[in-house]
Design an enzyme around this catalytic site. Sequence first.
Site, mmCIF file in Angstrom:
data_model
loop_
_atom_site.group_PDB
_atom_site.id
_atom_site.type_symbol
_atom_site.label_atom_id
_atom_site.label_comp_id
_atom_site.label_asym_id
_atom_site.label_seq_id
_atom_site.Cartn_x
_atom_site.Cartn_y
_atom_site.Cartn_z
ATOM 1 N N ILE A 194 0.837 -1.204 0.000
ATOM 2 C CA ILE A 194 0.000 0.000 0.000
ATOM 3 C C ILE A 194 0.870 1.252 0.000
ATOM 4 O O ILE A 194 0.574 2.238 -0.685
ATOM 5 C CB ILE A 194 -0.952 0.001 1.208
ATOM 6 C CG1 ILE A 194 -1.807 -1.272 1.211
ATOM 7 C CG2 ILE A 194 -1.841 1.240 1.187
ATOM 8 C CD1 ILE A 194 -2.611 -1.488 -0.052
ATOM 9 N N GLU A 195 1.963 1.214 0.734
ATOM 10 C CA GLU A 195 2.895 2.347 0.758
ATOM 11 C C GLU A 195 3.462 2.614 -0.633
ATOM 12 O O GLU A 195 3.550 3.762 -1.084
ATOM 13 C CB GLU A 195 4.027 2.069 1.736
ATOM 14 C CG GLU A 195 5.107 3.140 1.775
ATOM 15 C CD GLU A 195 6.206 2.846 2.776
ATOM 16 O OE1 GLU A 195 7.280 3.477 2.679
ATOM 17 O OE2 GLU A 195 6.000 1.986 3.658
ATOM 18 N N ARG A 196 3.843 1.545 -1.326
ATOM 19 C CA ARG A 196 4.427 1.711 -2.659
ATOM 20 C C ARG A 196 3.387 2.161 -3.670
ATOM 21 O O ARG A 196 3.690 2.934 -4.587
ATOM 22 C CB ARG A 196 5.101 0.405 -3.072
ATOM 23 C CG ARG A 196 6.361 0.153 -2.262
ATOM 24 C CD ARG A 196 6.864 -1.272 -2.303
ATOM 25 N NE ARG A 196 7.984 -1.416 -1.351
ATOM 26 C CZ ARG A 196 8.468 -2.578 -0.923
ATOM 27 N NH1 ARG A 196 7.932 -3.710 -1.360
ATOM 28 N NH2 ARG A 196 9.465 -2.604 -0.064
#
Length: 388
Positions: free
Chosen positions: A248-250
């Site tokens: 999700i961060e990426r």
Amino acid sequence: MTAEAHTNTDTEDIEEFRTSVRAILEKEIASRIDEWEAAGAFDAHELFPRLAEHGLLGLGYSPEDGGEGAPLEYQMVLAEELARCGAAGVSMAINVQMHMATPSLARFGTPELKEAYLRPALRGEQVAAIAVTEPGSGSDVAGLSTRARRDGNDWVITGQKIFITNGAQADWFCMLVRTSDEGGHRGMSQIIVPRDTPGFEVVRVLDKLGNRSSDTVELRLEDARVPVSNTIGTPGRGFQQQMQQFVIERLSACFSAAGSAAQALERTRDYLQTRTVFGAPLATRQYPVFRLTELSAQLDLLRALNEKMCRKLGAGEDITREATVGKLTAGRLLREVADAAVQYHGGLGYMEENWTSRFYRDSRLVSIGGGADEVMLQVLAKLDGYDL
């Protein structure tokens, strides 16, 4: 208009949302960016509640958890618009709150943990941070050494964390630590560590090349005691949970990079129309025009990948490969766009007073944070069947 009014992915609704968000962010963020950059910080406890009033902090979270339940395409629009505000630091801090420190809590946390930490974070009442990186491990998450030993109903944690965004202001940290003697990626757990925990301290605020309006810190824990009930999900499965959170961060990094690159290309194209060199505007010179056109085409490909990830994740499909490809591509594209922007602005581009200087400094982090380019290549090589 708040995100609550948006529950589908019709283009007209999404663009209406974009217009609304751009106006909100212009008032709440863009107009104050220079002030925050000069100060080297912004007050997240002041800003986050105002964003939450518009339904932005909980945009992608379920209404049961206090969120808006909006489709992923709306999170993409918000990330793009945040990236256009003029400084990556504030955008990064907000993305940490929304996409880095809270996804595991939303997915694996108990109702009690969600009530105590997730809901207040989505309301902007609490600032959150993610604490994974350590001085000796960097992108090698399996090599982290911060350890928690169990003592009755408590974890007793000792170790160090570094490069922690929001760390100077965070009310709590989603921290990855070792909770058993198993090595490598085994035996880790995600634990919520409140800021006021005895034995926990912020050692120093770090002085960075870019993203200067967001605080980044080093942490130390010495026999810091937190309840075992603060464990997110299953003890011993923290590495696997964190890998899902990294996806999700990426994804968020891909969204942000698209917005940042688009604005930089637009501003540079405009400048080519006005900068006269050897009797003609730069916009009449084939090389700079072709170079910006090439970068714009690469941006189109990144945006197409972002839209694909929205569709797949919305359908419950795994996007590990796409997010890894996107993160690698986004970091490299931003570096090229930043270099071109400075180059085509000439001497003005090298001046701190011009937007290109800040953009050049800020953009470099994308190929390092959240997994360096080399880590992305290693992940992709393993997915392709190589034994590394």
